[in-house]
Write a protein that holds these residues in place. Sequence first.
Motif, short mmCIF file in Angstrom:
data_model
loop_
_atom_site.label_atom_id
_atom_site.label_comp_id
_atom_site.label_asym_id
_atom_site.label_seq_id
_atom_site.Cartn_x
_atom_site.Cartn_y
_atom_site.Cartn_z
N TYR A 51 0.82 -1.21 0.00
CA TYR A 51 0.00 0.00 0.00
C TYR A 51 0.86 1.26 0.00
CZ TYR A 51 -3.53 3.40 1.35
OH TYR A 51 -4.33 4.51 1.39
N TRP A 61 2.53 12.41 -9.29
CA TRP A 61 2.45 12.47 -10.76
C TRP A 61 3.69 13.12 -11.36
CZ3 TRP A 61 2.76 17.39 -12.68
CH2 TRP A 61 2.40 18.45 -11.83
N GLN A 62 4.40 13.87 -10.52
CA GLN A 62 5.60 14.51 -11.04
C GLN A 62 6.67 13.49 -11.40
OE1 GLN A 62 3.97 15.53 -8.26
NE2 GLN A 62 3.83 17.76 -8.17
N ASP A 96 -5.22 18.84 -17.26
CA ASP A 96 -6.01 19.73 -16.38
C ASP A 96 -7.43 19.98 -16.88
OD1 ASP A 96 -3.70 20.04 -14.85
OD2 ASP A 96 -3.16 21.93 -15.80
N ARG A 322 -0.09 -4.66 5.97
CA ARG A 322 0.62 -3.55 6.61
C ARG A 322 -0.30 -2.34 6.75
NH1 ARG A 322 2.98 -6.37 3.17
NH2 ARG A 322 5.00 -7.38 3.52
N ARG A 323 -1.35 -2.31 5.95
CA ARG A 323 -2.27 -1.18 5.97
C ARG A 323 -3.64 -1.54 6.54
NH1 ARG A 323 -5.86 1.79 6.24
NH2 ARG A 323 -6.36 3.69 5.09
N GLY A 338 -9.73 5.43 1.84
CA GLY A 338 -8.30 5.47 1.57
C GLY A 338 -7.82 4.31 0.72
N MET A 344 -5.52 7.18 -6.88
CA MET A 344 -5.36 8.23 -5.86
C MET A 344 -4.66 9.38 -6.58
SD MET A 344 -6.13 8.86 -2.72
CE MET A 344 -6.68 7.33 -1.95
N GLN A 348 -7.29 10.04 -9.80
CA GLN A 348 -8.27 9.23 -9.08
C GLN A 348 -9.58 9.22 -9.86
OE1 GLN A 348 -9.79 10.54 -5.26
NE2 GLN A 348 -9.65 8.49 -4.42
N SER B 2 -0.72 2.37 9.63
CA SER B 2 -0.46 2.79 8.26
C SER B 2 0.64 3.85 8.18
CB SER B 2 -1.76 3.37 7.72
OG SER B 2 -1.50 4.50 6.95
N GLN B 3 1.37 3.79 7.10
CA GLN B 3 2.35 4.83 6.80
C GLN B 3 1.70 5.90 5.92
OE1 GLN B 3 5.72 4.63 7.96
NE2 GLN B 3 4.54 3.23 9.23
N ASN B 4 0.43 5.72 5.69
CA ASN B 4 -0.24 6.57 4.71
C ASN B 4 -0.18 8.04 5.11
OD1 ASN B 4 -1.95 7.90 3.08
ND2 ASN B 4 -3.79 6.82 3.71
N VAL B 6 -1.63 10.56 4.03
CA VAL B 6 -2.86 11.36 4.02
C VAL B 6 -3.75 11.01 5.21
CG1 VAL B 6 -2.92 11.80 1.56
CG2 VAL B 6 -4.09 9.81 2.47
N SER B 7 -3.36 10.06 6.00
CA SER B 7 -4.20 9.70 7.14
C SER B 7 -3.56 10.16 8.44
CB SER B 7 -4.41 8.19 7.18
OG SER B 7 -4.93 7.75 5.98
N ARG B 40 3.97 16.14 1.14
CA ARG B 40 3.43 16.73 -0.09
C ARG B 40 2.26 17.63 0.23
NH1 ARG B 40 3.98 14.34 -5.40
NH2 ARG B 40 2.05 15.39 -5.97
N ASP B 43 -2.20 19.02 -4.76
CA ASP B 43 -1.87 19.47 -6.12
C ASP B 43 -2.67 20.70 -6.50
OD1 ASP B 43 -0.07 17.32 -6.87
OD2 ASP B 43 -1.83 16.02 -6.75
N ALA B 45 -3.27 23.70 -10.01
CA ALA B 45 -3.01 24.07 -11.40
C ALA B 45 -3.03 25.59 -11.48
CB ALA B 45 -4.08 23.46 -12.30
N ARG B 68 4.21 24.22 -9.90
CA ARG B 68 3.34 23.11 -9.51
C ARG B 68 4.07 21.77 -9.53
NH1 ARG B 68 -0.81 21.97 -14.50
NH2 ARG B 68 -1.75 20.67 -12.91
N TRP B 69 5.21 21.71 -10.17
CA TRP B 69 5.98 20.46 -10.17
C TRP B 69 6.69 20.26 -8.82
CZ3 TRP B 69 4.19 21.90 -14.78
CH2 TRP B 69 3.89 20.89 -15.70
N ASP B 70 6.79 21.34 -8.05
CA ASP B 70 7.33 21.23 -6.70
C ASP B 70 6.16 20.96 -5.76
OD1 ASP B 70 8.22 21.59 -4.14
OD2 ASP B 70 9.00 23.61 -4.46
N ALA B 71 6.04 19.71 -5.33
CA ALA B 71 4.87 19.30 -4.54
C ALA B 71 5.00 19.70 -3.07
CB ALA B 71 4.68 17.79 -4.64
N SER B 272 -11.82 9.85 0.98
CA SER B 272 -10.79 9.26 0.15
C SER B 272 -9.52 10.07 0.21
CB SER B 272 -11.31 9.10 -1.27
OG SER B 272 -10.43 8.34 -2.02
N CYS B 273 -9.55 11.26 -0.38
CA CYS B 273 -8.29 12.01 -0.49
C CYS B 273 -7.88 12.65 0.83
CB CYS B 273 -8.42 13.09 -1.56
SG CYS B 273 -9.54 14.41 -1.09
N CYS B 278 -11.50 15.40 -3.61
CA CYS B 278 -12.18 14.36 -4.39
C CYS B 278 -13.70 14.37 -4.23
CB CYS B 278 -11.62 12.97 -4.07
SG CYS B 278 -12.21 12.26 -2.53
#
Lengths: 401, 324
Positions: A51, A61-62, A96, A322-323, A338, A344, A348, B2-4, B6-7, B40, B43, B45, B68-71, B272-273, B278
């Motif tokens: 995960y 995406w970069q 975009d 792990r998740r 999630g 994502m 997404q 989780s290592q996520n 966003v959570s 991060r 994102d 635009a 925008r390429w620099d997150a 989700s996000c 989202c």
Amino acid sequence: MFAPAPILPVSDADPFALDVLEDPLPFQADLRDAGPVVYLQRYGVFAMGRYEQVHAALTDWQSFQSGAGVGLSNFRYETPWRPPSILLEADPPHHDAPRAVLAKILRPRALQKLRASWFRDAEVLVDQVLSTATEFDVVADLAAAFPLRVFPDAVGIPDSGRENLLPYGDHAFNAFGPANGLVAKGAPRVAELSGWVNEQCAREALTADGFGAQIWAAADRGDITHEQAPLVVRSLLTAGVDTTVNGLAAVLYAFARHPEQWAGLRENRTLARTAFDEAVRWESPVQTFFRTATSDTEMGGTMIPDGKKILMFLGAANRDPRRWENPDAFDLARNPSGHVGYGMGIHQCVGQHVARLESEALLTALATRVESWEIAGPVRRHLNNTLRSWESVPVRVRLGQ
Amino acid sequence: MSQNPVSSGAPADAALRVVAKEAVAEGVVALTLRHPTGRRLPDWAPGAHIDLVFPTGLTRQYSLCGDRWDAHTYRIGVLREPVGRGGSAYVHDELAEGDVVGVGGPRNNFPLVPSQRYLFIAGGIGITPLLPMIRQAELVGADWTLVYGGRTRTSMAFRDELAAYGDRVVVAPRDECGLPDLPTHLAAADATDTRVYVCGPGPLLGAVENYCAHWPVGQLRTERFVPKDRGASLRDEPFEVELARSGLAVTVSPGATVLDAVQAAGVNVLSSCREGTCGTCETTVLAGAPDHRDSVLDDDERSAGDCMLICVSRSCSDRLVLDL
């Protein structure tokens, strides 16, 4: 030729072999256990099944572009079988405008208008199915039937030829994988099916009130170009049918296998929304997508060289212990938020709210009528290089009061 | 666990650290913002803006003008407004490198649409949203011109960045050349089906809109930062959330999200996000005034106040009633 670093696990397994597609779970477990990034020798690609890395690659995406194709084919060196999707197979800045247009058309508030009629349609379909038999096939009779009843109408394409949508989608998703027998099987009809789909994307073919017309109206405002409009409609027709059919099949299959969960839904109908996402986590309809490294990029301790393909196993990530606690259980008490079954980040799934609404309508209609159900015969998978799909899930139902 | 990333439990966009503050013109500072843990950022635009939330509760919108390429960093330019209500003065006089500031968004009401040709018109600090647009136009090989007006040369920010583009950029300080010749530029744009992007003070927008009144819808794109009336203030204090369907009430503390609080009460809400992009956690608001911090809803929907994205949005009122 790339020489893998000594610490990089190497596998000669073929994730697109028919027996792996039939039951991908053992392969996915091996992949996750082998390491955060694994080199798949057979295809010369990097793979991720955990995960953490799948989520990170999807979000970044970069470093991990989609514009070189989200299948095995690398558009830097190979010509795609059809003009690339301006959503799925595009990066910022080209991504975009089409994304913004479609996101607005498919956002939850915009779908509110469809809600009542889709709930009615679901009731009608469920009544039709249950009035003729207590044994039937949830794949053909519900999971495929319902999206084909409501979604093409919502897009605004004519009735005739809708039977082309499923084989077209099936081939498009096969084509993300290697040129194996599944792709060869679809090849003879590609020109005919593509031709039909492309015709449906023209302004004249579309009704005045559907998603398709709204896409063309966005082109009139200059939010996208008139050249982009038919390709955005095509994205709806390619990505909006097979994925939802398999998502619905997944949730219905899950309930047929887990009667206690069905009883839970019957008690608390608001779980219908959670159920679909839990099924998308558990049996991820889109199992894999590729990205391409935009430069030498570090991931999970491995340096992935510029231009190399990375295969992300969404399905494996969604069952990564792990998740997720007890990831192999389909469990409505879990919060599936999630999961990466829709992807994502900037790619997404833009149609996820449509799929959820279809599922909510269908499950709500079924929960009203069906007290319990069980698998009534052998379940047959439909093999596809990208999709977790079914041929047949026969069930027997007991109707409620 | 989780290592996520966003959570993390904290609102994705609640607080960013000022990692650089530099004067870029007379009365203009550029801020570089980064998440305290270096994660991060959501994102964005070209055309997107973020909200800065000041200790007074005031919020102000600033266009993102970085890369925008620099997150990992956001960059904005802030003009000291001589007759402002204190937001810009706070940025100029109080906010220092190392400080943490409340940030909402990003949201984009001024997206760059595809075109072969663009005419960009900036007045003063209105240059900020146009900078990333120009970079993007350059990247896709579009034909473009920038007309950049301002009071004096020294008051006009980012001129050195623009110098690299040569004569595509028309710099027109008023004390040297008077008002820029908009009619000529706009007539040329109309004749070539050019998309026109304008950002700047009200009189500039008004003049351009008057000139283009007969143009097809969508050819002219403007952005105006209307200060939003968000009611009393954004809250630093906890607020109550009542869940109408479940009959529960929860308290949302300043460091938590509504989503976290609702889930802690045992009510499952899909998300989700977790960064307000989202729309999965969109929830119907039955009573109370949401403080929208998402990047999904448009201005009409935000002012209607009948729904909110509970992963990032908060409350202006003491109490919110949600259809959960």
